[in-house]
Design a protein around this motif. Structure first.
Motif, PDB file in Angstrom:
ATOM      1  N   SER A   1       1.066  -1.044  -0.031  1.00  9.81           N
ATOM      2  CA  SER A   1      -0.016   0.150   0.194  1.00  9.81           C
ATOM      3  C   SER A   1       0.715   1.233  -0.160  1.00  9.81           C
ATOM      4  N   ARG A   2       2.228   1.338   0.727  1.00 14.25           N
ATOM      5  CA  ARG A   2       3.180   2.654   0.463  1.00 14.25           C
ATOM      6  C   ARG A   2       4.038   2.403  -0.877  1.00 14.25           C
ATOM      7  N   PHE A   3       3.558   2.134  -1.724  1.00 13.50           N
ATOM      8  CA  PHE A   3       3.753   1.798  -2.954  1.00 13.50           C
ATOM      9  C   PHE A   3       3.566   3.147  -3.711  1.00 13.50           C
ATOM     10  N   ASP A   4       4.484   3.424  -4.562  1.00 20.87           N
ATOM     11  CA  ASP A   4       3.559   5.003  -5.086  1.00 20.87           C
ATOM     12  C   ASP A   4       4.237   4.357  -6.257  1.00 20.87           C
ATOM     13  N   HIS A   5       4.394   2.900  -7.165  1.00 15.98           N
ATOM     14  CA  HIS A   5       4.566   2.808  -8.216  1.00 15.98           C
ATOM     15  C   HIS A   5       4.410   1.067  -8.305  1.00 15.98           C
ATOM     16  N   ILE A   6       4.031   0.250  -9.292  1.00 13.15           N
ATOM     17  CA  ILE A   6       3.969  -1.650  -8.897  1.00 13.15           C
ATOM     18  C   ILE A   6       4.093  -1.410 -10.450  1.00 13.15           C
ATOM     19  N   ALA A   7       4.867  -2.177 -10.601  1.00 11.70           N
ATOM     20  CA  ALA A   7       4.492  -3.200 -12.069  1.00 11.70           C
ATOM     21  C   ALA A   7       3.400  -4.008 -12.662  1.00 11.70           C
ATOM     22  N   CYS A   8       2.797  -4.452 -11.247  1.00 12.44           N
ATOM     23  CA  CYS A   8       2.105  -5.421 -11.366  1.00 12.44           C
ATOM     24  C   CYS A   8       1.083  -5.243 -11.444  1.00 12.44           C
ATOM     25  N   SER A   9       0.482  -3.558 -10.903  1.00 11.34           N
ATOM     26  CA  SER A   9      -1.364  -2.768 -11.156  1.00 11.34           C
ATOM     27  C   SER A   9      -1.841  -3.432 -12.349  1.00 11.34           C
ATOM     28  N   TYR A  10      -1.502  -3.082 -13.699  1.00 14.01           N
ATOM     29  CA  TYR A  10      -2.048  -3.330 -14.582  1.00 14.01           C
ATOM     30  C   TYR A  10      -1.946  -4.159 -15.446  1.00 14.01           C
ATOM     31  N   CYS A  11      -1.066  -5.117 -15.310  1.00 13.24           N
ATOM     32  CA  CYS A  11      -0.614  -6.586 -15.713  1.00 13.24           C
ATOM     33  C   CYS A  11      -1.234  -7.248 -15.368  1.00 13.24           C
ATOM     34  N   THR A  12      -1.679  -7.352 -17.225  1.00 11.08           N
ATOM     35  CA  THR A  12      -2.321  -8.993 -18.300  1.00 11.08           C
ATOM     36  C   THR A  12      -1.659 -10.115 -17.812  1.00 11.08           C
ATOM     37  N   MET A  13      -0.502 -10.176 -17.195  1.00 10.01           N
ATOM     38  CA  MET A  13       0.011 -11.929 -17.754  1.00 10.01           C
ATOM     39  C   MET A  13       0.222 -12.213 -15.405  1.00 10.01           C
ATOM     40  N   LYS A  14      -0.419 -11.312 -14.740  1.00  7.15           N
ATOM     41  CA  LYS A  14      -0.459 -11.994 -13.412  1.00  7.15           C
ATOM     42  C   LYS A  14      -0.554 -13.454 -13.146  1.00  7.15           C
ATOM     43  N   ASP A  15      -2.051 -13.820 -14.145  1.00  9.58           N
ATOM     44  CA  ASP A  15      -2.076 -15.467 -13.861  1.00  9.58           C
ATOM     45  C   ASP A  15      -1.162 -16.208 -14.192  1.00  9.58           C
ATOM     46  N   ILE A  16       0.297 -16.130 -15.225  1.00  5.46           N
ATOM     47  CA  ILE A  16       1.114 -16.877 -15.464  1.00  5.46           C
ATOM     48  C   ILE A  16       1.809 -17.080 -14.608  1.00  5.46           C
ATOM     49  N   CYS A  17       2.867 -15.311 -14.104  1.00 11.43           N
ATOM     50  CA  CYS A  17       4.036 -15.314 -13.282  1.00 11.43           C
ATOM     51  C   CYS A  17       3.878 -15.833 -11.993  1.00 11.43           C
ATOM     52  N   TYR A  18       2.443 -15.435 -11.244  1.00 13.70           N
ATOM     53  CA  TYR A  18       2.229 -16.683 -10.490  1.00 13.70           C
ATOM     54  C   TYR A  18       3.427 -15.628  -8.924  1.00 13.70           C
ATOM     55  N   MET A  19       3.191 -13.624  -9.533  1.00 16.65           N
ATOM     56  CA  MET A  19       3.952 -12.996  -8.893  1.00 16.65           C
ATOM     57  C   MET A  19       3.993 -13.511  -7.050  1.00 16.65           C
ATOM     58  N   LYS A  20       4.909 -12.848  -6.137  1.00 18.43           N
ATOM     59  CA  LYS A  20       4.812 -13.039  -4.926  1.00 18.43           C
ATOM     60  C   LYS A  20       5.364 -12.442  -4.171  1.00 18.43           C
ATOM     61  N   ASN A  21       4.871 -11.931  -3.032  1.00 17.00           N
ATOM     62  CA  ASN A  21       5.588 -10.277  -2.373  1.00 17.00           C
ATOM     63  C   ASN A  21       7.381  -9.924  -2.692  1.00 17.00           C
ATOM     64  N   ASN A  22       7.118 -11.387  -2.395  1.00  9.74           N
ATOM     65  CA  ASN A  22       9.187 -11.535  -2.391  1.00  9.74           C
ATOM     66  C   ASN A  22       9.734 -11.368  -3.547  1.00  9.74           C
ATOM     67  N   ASP A  23       9.039 -11.371  -4.672  1.00  9.09           N
ATOM     68  CA  ASP A  23       9.342 -11.309  -6.151  1.00  9.09           C
ATOM     69  C   ASP A  23       9.992  -9.839  -6.180  1.00  9.09           C
ATOM     70  N   ILE A  24       8.924  -8.749  -5.951  1.00 10.81           N
ATOM     71  CA  ILE A  24       9.382  -7.854  -6.503  1.00 10.81           C
ATOM     72  C   ILE A  24      10.141  -6.813  -5.999  1.00 10.81           C
ATOM     73  N   LYS A  25      10.750  -6.003  -6.992  1.00 13.27           N
ATOM     74  CA  LYS A  25      11.838  -5.139  -6.191  1.00 13.27           C
ATOM     75  C   LYS A  25      11.461  -4.295  -6.378  1.00 13.27           C
ATOM     76  N   ILE A  26      12.489  -3.380  -4.248  1.00  8.61           N
ATOM     77  CA  ILE A  26      11.416  -2.434  -4.327  1.00  8.61           C
ATOM     78  C   ILE A  26      12.638  -1.134  -3.902  1.00  8.61           C
ATOM     79  N   LEU A  27      12.594  -0.436  -5.339  1.00  5.83           N
ATOM     80  CA  LEU A  27      13.308   0.973  -5.317  1.00  5.83           C
ATOM     81  C   LEU A  27      12.901   2.269  -4.689  1.00  5.83           C
ATOM     82  N   PRO A  28      14.173   3.028  -4.012  1.00  4.69           N
ATOM     83  CA  PRO A  28      13.827   3.446  -3.051  1.00  4.69           C
ATOM     84  C   PRO A  28      13.318   4.882  -4.077  1.00  4.69           C
ATOM     85  N   LYS A  29      12.364   6.385  -4.088  1.00  3.28           N
ATOM     86  CA  LYS A  29      11.711   7.317  -4.264  1.00  3.28           C
ATOM     87  C   LYS A  29      13.205   7.992  -5.226  1.00  3.28           C
ATOM     88  N   LYS A  30      13.366   8.915  -6.064  1.00  2.00           N
ATOM     89  CA  LYS A  30      14.970   9.290  -6.167  1.00  2.00           C
ATOM     90  C   LYS A  30      14.409  10.303  -7.462  1.00  2.00           C
TER      91      LYS A  30
END
Length: 582
Positions: free
Chosen positions: A525-554
């Protein structure tokens, strides 16, 4: 022996089957004992007709069971529909029925309940059954079970009859165990490795070069959209643009965007002969050449006309009130890289051009038919690079360029906004710090400093408003943006050629802390942007929280902003020293 069977009145069909079997194998030439094992097996395979009974089982309605008092009754589906519930939805309401001395729905329900209880209690041989669930639907038991204090006997599930049903039941039990820690003895007794519950490993195992070359024929074709997809998540890029799993599907939003862009292009290319209605018909015939123009689409196209006409009037007024020499629309620029092995392509919505001596002055504008903030956050990570990429493409054609600004022009087609009086069509983005550039974009700047009518930038008598300095860029900063875009394009090519397509969705975290990150419990919930928000491939990659690469706001560094802050700090320091001296 055959005669004995006949004398005992065995069915003739069965005796004839036996005789035919004996005759088939010519048993008269063998000793019977030698054929014993053979006939034991053959007789087991004989089929005999079963006795049929007419009307052995009758299917009756629950309301008719009182007519079968002495029969064996099996009452199935004893769910919440028993007894029948009558609602207060007749032509006459319950209050009106009371006035007419008629039975209300409550009285009717009470009568039906007592009638059902009476019928059940008068059956000599009665078995009641119900199901707690049907497939994935939960069933609700009849309230009479509790009211009559029935003794409920829950059957033990019989495993081994239906593998699919067993797997479903075990999976449901595993879900309940993982989610709610609900223990179920069936998991201990019947869980087996063949079920493969939650054993899917979503790690990308790679793609070989031959397979990659098979899908990518000819030069590698790249664009800003593909670039943005890769830096958001490499695996999504592989699925969409290499394997082409995600086929393009025309949506209402995309059709509205194409419609608006097309009409605006017609206007800019030939203002003197521009006719809105004919331009509209051309765009409709082009967009709907291979699909039906539905009533829904027609409604939104008609409603969007108000916006498009307003933005045309707004732009025309501002462009006439400027020193612009030329306007380019929808220019398609291709850059050939790596000896023709890579082609980077981009189509720029609009460019304002002014030639002074040998220098070409350029401002870049991109239309957005949805709300999007124009920022340069995390450009070094590959985000928000659309306008810098356009600068890179323009600079590839002419290195002697002076950049006046990069802007978005927003107009939204949401129905709720149609009746608003104030619509914001100003250019939002980043403007050159040189005053001459502002006077080219708007003559108003020369007279009363009101350039803010066209560009979302506040001015004061002494120059730019301090709070808007982060929207002002020096020429060196425009060149820095081009260099970042160039580097990210080269990085992209290297990653793709190295076949790096791991599942790595990126997210920008405004509260990022390097030493306080727990991959297993990421608060998205604290993300300004997350790649999975509108991705149509989510049901294929089965993304898990620990797959996310978290970047600091720059944020992108602003030279002018930093200089101003430094100057302000020094001024405050001097003022403080003076106050201390006093």
């Amino acid at each position: 022996n055959i005669n004995d069977l006949i004398n005992k009145n065995y069915p003739k069909e069965d005796i004839n089957a036996l005789i035919n079997l004996i005759n088939k194998y010519h048993t008269n030439i063998y000793e019977p004992k030698k054929l014993k094992n053979l006939f034991e097996n053959l007789i087991k395979k004989l089929r005999f007709k079963e006795s049929l009974y007419d009307n052995a089982i009758d299917l009756i309605k629950a309301s008719a069971i009182s007519n079968y008092k002495d029969s064996y009754i099996f009452f199935i589906n004893f769910d919440s529909n028993i007894p029948t519930i009558k609602k207060d939805d007749d032509f006459l309401t319950d209050d009106e029925k009371k006035l007419l001395n008629r039975s209300t729905s409550l009285e009717a329900n009470d009568y039906l309940k007592n009638l059902t209880i009476s019928s059940l209690c008068n059956i000599s041989n009665l078995v009641i059954t119900y199901s707690s669930h049907h497939s994935f639907n939960k069933m609700i038991i009849s309230p009479l079970v509790d009211e009559l204090k029935m003794n409920v006997i829950k059957e033990k599930r019989l495993f081994g009859v239906d593998k699919e049903a067993d797997d479903l039941y075990l999976s449901k039990s595993m879900d309940e165990f993982i989610s709610f820690n609900t223990k179920n003895e069936t998991l201990d007794n019947h869980y087996y490795s063949g079920l493969n519950y939650c054993t899917y490993d979503n790690k990308f195992t790679g793609i070989d070069k031959d397979t990659f070359d098979k899908y990518v024929k000819g030069p590698l074709k790249l664009s800003y959209t593909k670039m943005d997809t890769y830096y958001s998540c490499p695996y999504s890029y592989l699925l969409k643009y290499i394997l082409k799993v995600d086929e393009y599907e025309s949506t209402l939003a995309s059709r509205l965007g194409t419609y608006a862009h097309g009409i605006l292009e017609f206007f800019e290319k030939d203002k003197e002969n521009f006719d809105y209605e004919s331009s509209k018909e051309k765009m409709i015939s082009e967009i709907y050449a291979k699909q039906e123009l539905t009533l829904e689409d027609k409604f939104y196209l008609d409603r969007s006309d108000a916006y498009i006409k307003e933005i045309i009037e707004f732009n025309n007024k501002q462009e006439l009130n400027s020193k612009i020499d030329e306007i380019k629309t929808e220019e398609d620029i291709k850059v050939v890289l790596h000896d023709g092995k890579v082609i980077f392509d981009g189509k720029i919505d609009k460019q304002y051009l002014k030639t002074i001596g040998d220098t070409k002055y350029v401002a870049v504008i991109d239309y957005k038919t949805y709300i999007k903030e124009n920022n340069l956050l995390n450009i070094e990570d590959g985000f928000n690079l659309q306008l810098p990429v356009y600068l890179y493409l323009i600079s590839s054609q002419n290195p002697n360029i002076h950049y006046m600004g990069i802007y978005l022009q927003l107009f939204d087609f949401k129905v709720k906004k149609y009746n608003e009086k104030d619509k914001e069509y100003k250019l939002k983005g980043f403007t050159s710090a040189e005053e001459q550039d502002l006077s080219i974009l708007s003559n108003d700047y020369d007279t009363n400093n009101s350039v803010g009518n066209y560009i979302s930038l506040r001015l004061t008598k002494t120059g730019f408003h301090p709070q808007d300095l982060n929207k002002v860029l020096a020429q060196s900063e425009f060149k820095d943006l081009i260099e970042v875009a160039r580097n990210k394009i080269e990085e992209l090519i290297t990653h793709i050629n190295s076949l790096e397509f791991e599942i790595r969705p990126c997210a920008i975290d405004k509260d990022f802390k390097e030493d306080a990150k727990d991959d297993d419990e990421v608060n998205t919930s604290r993300f300004d942007h997350i790649a999975c928000s509108y991705c149509t491939m989510k049901d294929i990659c089965y993304m898990k929280n620990n797959d996310i690469k978290i970047l600091p706001k720059k944020p992108f560094k602003s030279i002018l902003k930093e200089a101003y802050e430094k100057e302000k700090a020094e001024a405050n320091k001097e003022k403080l020293e003076e106050m201390e001296e006093e």
